[in-house]
Design a protein around this motif. Structure first.
Motif, PDB file in Angstrom:
ATOM      1  N   ASN A  72      -5.063   1.535   4.432  1.00 16.64           N
ATOM      2  CA  ASN A  72      -6.157   0.821   5.094  1.00 16.64           C
ATOM      3  C   ASN A  72      -7.552   1.317   4.735  1.00 16.64           C
ATOM      4  O   ASN A  72      -8.527   0.595   4.923  1.00 16.64           O
ATOM      5  CB  ASN A  72      -5.984   0.902   6.619  1.00 16.64           C
ATOM      6  N   ALA A  73      -7.663   2.547   4.256  1.00 16.28           N
ATOM      7  CA  ALA A  73      -8.991   3.126   4.012  1.00 16.28           C
ATOM      8  C   ALA A  73      -9.472   2.930   2.580  1.00 16.28           C
ATOM      9  O   ALA A  73     -10.543   3.421   2.228  1.00 16.28           O
ATOM     10  CB  ALA A  73      -8.973   4.615   4.354  1.00 16.28           C
ATOM     11  N   GLY A  74      -8.713   2.213   1.763  1.00 19.81           N
ATOM     12  CA  GLY A  74      -9.100   2.007   0.372  1.00 19.81           C
ATOM     13  C   GLY A  74     -10.190   0.963   0.243  1.00 19.81           C
ATOM     14  O   GLY A  74      -9.922  -0.218   0.000  1.00 19.81           O
ATOM     15  N   VAL A  75     -11.418   1.392   0.438  1.00 22.29           N
ATOM     16  CA  VAL A  75     -12.563   0.488   0.399  1.00 22.29           C
ATOM     17  C   VAL A  75     -13.449   0.881  -0.777  1.00 22.29           C
ATOM     18  O   VAL A  75     -13.768   2.053  -0.968  1.00 22.29           O
ATOM     19  CB  VAL A  75     -13.376   0.579   1.711  1.00 22.29           C
ATOM     20  N   GLU A  76     -13.839  -0.117  -1.554  1.00 22.81           N
ATOM     21  CA  GLU A  76     -14.755   0.158  -2.665  1.00 22.81           C
ATOM     22  C   GLU A  76     -16.166   0.371  -2.119  1.00 22.81           C
ATOM     23  O   GLU A  76     -16.599  -0.324  -1.202  1.00 22.81           O
ATOM     24  CB  GLU A  76     -14.738  -1.017  -3.636  1.00 22.81           C
ATOM     25  N   PHE A  77     -16.864   1.357  -2.674  1.00 27.30           N
ATOM     26  CA  PHE A  77     -18.183   1.714  -2.149  1.00 27.30           C
ATOM     27  C   PHE A  77     -19.186   0.572  -2.260  1.00 27.30           C
ATOM     28  O   PHE A  77     -20.144   0.514  -1.487  1.00 27.30           O
ATOM     29  CB  PHE A  77     -18.724   2.963  -2.860  1.00 27.30           C
ATOM     30  N   TYR A 113      -4.461  -0.263  -6.680  1.00 32.03           N
ATOM     31  CA  TYR A 113      -4.443   0.107  -5.256  1.00 32.03           C
ATOM     32  C   TYR A 113      -4.018  -1.094  -4.409  1.00 32.03           C
ATOM     33  O   TYR A 113      -3.117  -0.979  -3.565  1.00 32.03           O
ATOM     34  CB  TYR A 113      -5.822   0.601  -4.803  1.00 32.03           C
ATOM     35  N   HIS A 114      -4.638  -2.239  -4.630  1.00 34.04           N
ATOM     36  CA  HIS A 114      -4.310  -3.420  -3.825  1.00 34.04           C
ATOM     37  C   HIS A 114      -2.909  -3.937  -4.144  1.00 34.04           C
ATOM     38  O   HIS A 114      -2.249  -4.512  -3.262  1.00 34.04           O
ATOM     39  CB  HIS A 114      -5.367  -4.506  -4.041  1.00 34.04           C
ATOM     40  N   ALA A 115      -2.448  -3.721  -5.359  1.00 34.61           N
ATOM     41  CA  ALA A 115      -1.069  -4.091  -5.697  1.00 34.61           C
ATOM     42  C   ALA A 115      -0.088  -3.244  -4.895  1.00 34.61           C
ATOM     43  O   ALA A 115       0.958  -3.738  -4.448  1.00 34.61           O
ATOM     44  CB  ALA A 115      -0.834  -3.901  -7.197  1.00 34.61           C
ATOM     45  N   MET A 116      -0.426  -1.969  -4.701  1.00 39.67           N
ATOM     46  CA  MET A 116       0.412  -1.089  -3.888  1.00 39.67           C
ATOM     47  C   MET A 116       0.393  -1.535  -2.422  1.00 39.67           C
ATOM     48  O   MET A 116       1.441  -1.640  -1.779  1.00 39.67           O
ATOM     49  CB  MET A 116      -0.082   0.352  -4.013  1.00 39.67           C
ATOM     50  N   VAL A 117      -0.788  -1.829  -1.884  1.00 36.72           N
ATOM     51  CA  VAL A 117      -0.919  -2.239  -0.478  1.00 36.72           C
ATOM     52  C   VAL A 117      -0.131  -3.512  -0.208  1.00 36.72           C
ATOM     53  O   VAL A 117       0.563  -3.625   0.813  1.00 36.72           O
ATOM     54  CB  VAL A 117      -2.416  -2.449  -0.116  1.00 36.72           C
ATOM     55  N   ASP A 126      -9.307   2.572  -9.481  1.00 37.83           N
ATOM     56  CA  ASP A 126      -8.508   1.453  -9.997  1.00 37.83           C
ATOM     57  C   ASP A 126      -8.152   0.536  -8.829  1.00 37.83           C
ATOM     58  O   ASP A 126      -7.066   0.650  -8.242  1.00 37.83           O
ATOM     59  CB  ASP A 126      -7.250   1.975 -10.687  1.00 37.83           C
ATOM     60  N   ALA A 127      -9.060  -0.349  -8.471  1.00 35.84           N
ATOM     61  CA  ALA A 127      -8.884  -1.222  -7.309  1.00 35.84           C
ATOM     62  C   ALA A 127      -7.663  -2.123  -7.459  1.00 35.84           C
ATOM     63  O   ALA A 127      -6.947  -2.382  -6.481  1.00 35.84           O
ATOM     64  CB  ALA A 127     -10.138  -2.067  -7.091  1.00 35.84           C
ATOM     65  N   HIS A 128      -7.394  -2.592  -8.681  1.00 38.17           N
ATOM     66  CA  HIS A 128      -6.277  -3.521  -8.897  1.00 38.17           C
ATOM     67  C   HIS A 128      -4.942  -2.876  -8.534  1.00 38.17           C
ATOM     68  O   HIS A 128      -4.146  -3.463  -7.791  1.00 38.17           O
ATOM     69  CB  HIS A 128      -6.255  -3.991 -10.353  1.00 38.17           C
TER      70      HIS A 128
END
Length: 426
Positions: free
Chosen positions: A310-315, A33-37, A29-31
């Motif tokens: 910082n490591a939450g990168v989509e493959f 995750y980035h909302a948290m960051v 769930d990228a959305h």
């Protein structure tokens, strides 16, 4: 549970756990995750990410990402700086005299090699790729001290002189990395006059809390003043000075995570050091080591959140920058360390530690190719999140290369077997 916690923190597993959770979360769930960051803690604050309004006024927003990357990571870099400072300043410091000469020259090779491979391959890939990735030349220069040390012990055994050589190289690498971050990756437009605040804070706390008490105690064996300052004030004067120094770095436009570096040398320290990760270090009771001991667990927790944020990168972000960073580390590090280390040892006649072979330099370079923590950090500041290449963010691709550098652990074990490394137990 106490033993489990010591194992987890001792092997920096919290950082790995944070990175793994981030990878899974960002790909599920990228959305969210980035909302948290990017979660906003305080808007229009006196510290935080700077942004300019329509009237030209700078406003700052304190986000969760800024809290850990720019504020709390300062404690991680302070611990790294403490090891570098002791290695340089103390009489038995590992970066003093001829014994440090070969590792220092090898360190230069271990940074020049990755840069040459990274930029050379980028040029071969074409001008579009080169222009997009060129600012990340420093990403593959980093060596993760903790993980490299652990893998080094697996490959060489705790008693092998190559392990100490590796530590010297990693510490020197970190010192050079701090300089690179400060000079080449400013966080905003430079306003160097603000560094005077950091200089003043360092000089003031050194004079008032370190030099003056010792001056007043001259001729007094009981050292009453120094003892009172140590027992009653403890680390508080240095923490206050650190806050001013950090603010000076932020306002100067230099990455504020380096803001505590001027304060570290002002803290009273022991007249000797046993070396990073040495068990005897736990028994040193000087203020600098005491602060480091107290920071160990908090910094491990900070590293967990650093990995998470910082490591939450989509493959699907894997791209040219991924392979450039990985090639710089996996190819450039071992070759650079081998060439420059061999030159130092045999051409410059500086020699190698007793029990070390020239081919061991190549294996050391393979181990030092684990960039991870510092490579992730540099990737975050080297690339703007809006920089794209073929529709994919370059920053995320570079981060993936830093994460993939864990492959160097397996390569190191294989290289040790091929090069017939003789393990030496400690």
């Amino acid at each position: 549970m106490y033993k489990v916690w010591n194992f987890v923190t001792g092997y920096s597993l919290l950082l790995i756990m944070g990175a793994i959770i981030a990878l899974v979360w960002a790909n599920v769930d990228a959305h969210s995750y980035h909302a948290m960051v990017d979660f906003v803690i305080v808007d229009d604050f006196f510290i935080g990410h700077p942004h300019m309004d329509d009237h030209g006024h700078v406003h700052r927003t304190l986000t969760l990402h800024y809290l850990f990357n720019d504020i709390l990571m300062a404690f991680f870099f302070a611990i790294a700086a403490k090891e570098v400072w002791e290695a340089v300043i103390l009489k038995n410091g590992s970066l003093r005299g001829k014994k440090a000469a070969t590792p220092l020259v090898a360190t230069f090779g271990g940074m020049a090699g990755p840069i040459a491979v990274y930029l050379g391959l980028a040029m071969i890939m074409g001008s579009e790729t080169f222009d997009a990735v060129k600012n990340g030349w420093a990403v593959p220069t980093a060596t993760d001290i903790a993980f490299s040390y652990l893998v080094g012990r697996i490959v060489f055994g705790a008693g092998h002189p190559a392990v100490r050589f590796l530590l010297l190289l990693a510490i020197a690498d970190d010192a050079a990395g701090l300089v690179i971050l400060a000079i080449f990756y400013p966080s905003s437009e430079l306003a160097v006059e603000w560094l005077l605040l950091s200089v003043f804070a360092a000089l003031a706390v050194f004079f008032l809390a370190n030099w003056l008490p010792r001056k007043l105690d001259r001729g007094n064996e009981l050292r009453a003043t120094s003892t009172w300052v140590r027992q009653k004030l403890h680390f508080w004067p240095y923490l206050i000075a650190a806050c001013f120094s950090w603010y000076g770095f932020m306002m100067a436009g230099i990455h504020p995570a380096l803001g505590l570096l001027p304060i570290v040398p002002t803290i009273p320290h022991a007249d000797r050091a046993f070396g990073i990760f040495a068990a005897a270090e736990a028994h040193l009771t000087d203020l600098l080591n005491d602060i480091e001991h107290k920071l160990k667990v908090p910094v491990e927790i900070i590293l967990f959140f650093f990995g998470l944020l910082n490591a939450g990168v989509e493959f699907n972000a894997i791209g040219e920058a991924t392979w450039l960073v990985l090639a710089g580390l996996i190819i450039g590090k071992p070759v650079g360390v081998l060439i420059m280390g061999a030159l130092a040892a045999h051409v410059f006649k500086l020699g190698l530690p007793a029990g070390m072979r020239t081919i061991d330099l190549f294996v050391i370079g393979c181990v030092a190719a684990i960039g991870f923590t510092v490579s992730l950090f540099i990737a975050t500041v080297a690339f703007d999140s809006t920089t794209m290449l073929h529709g994919a963010p370059v920053q995320d691709a570079a981060k993936m290369g830093a994460l993939f550098s864990f492959a160097a652990a397996g390569i190191s074990i294989i290289a040790g077997k091929v090069c017939r490394v003789q393990k030496q137990p400690g």
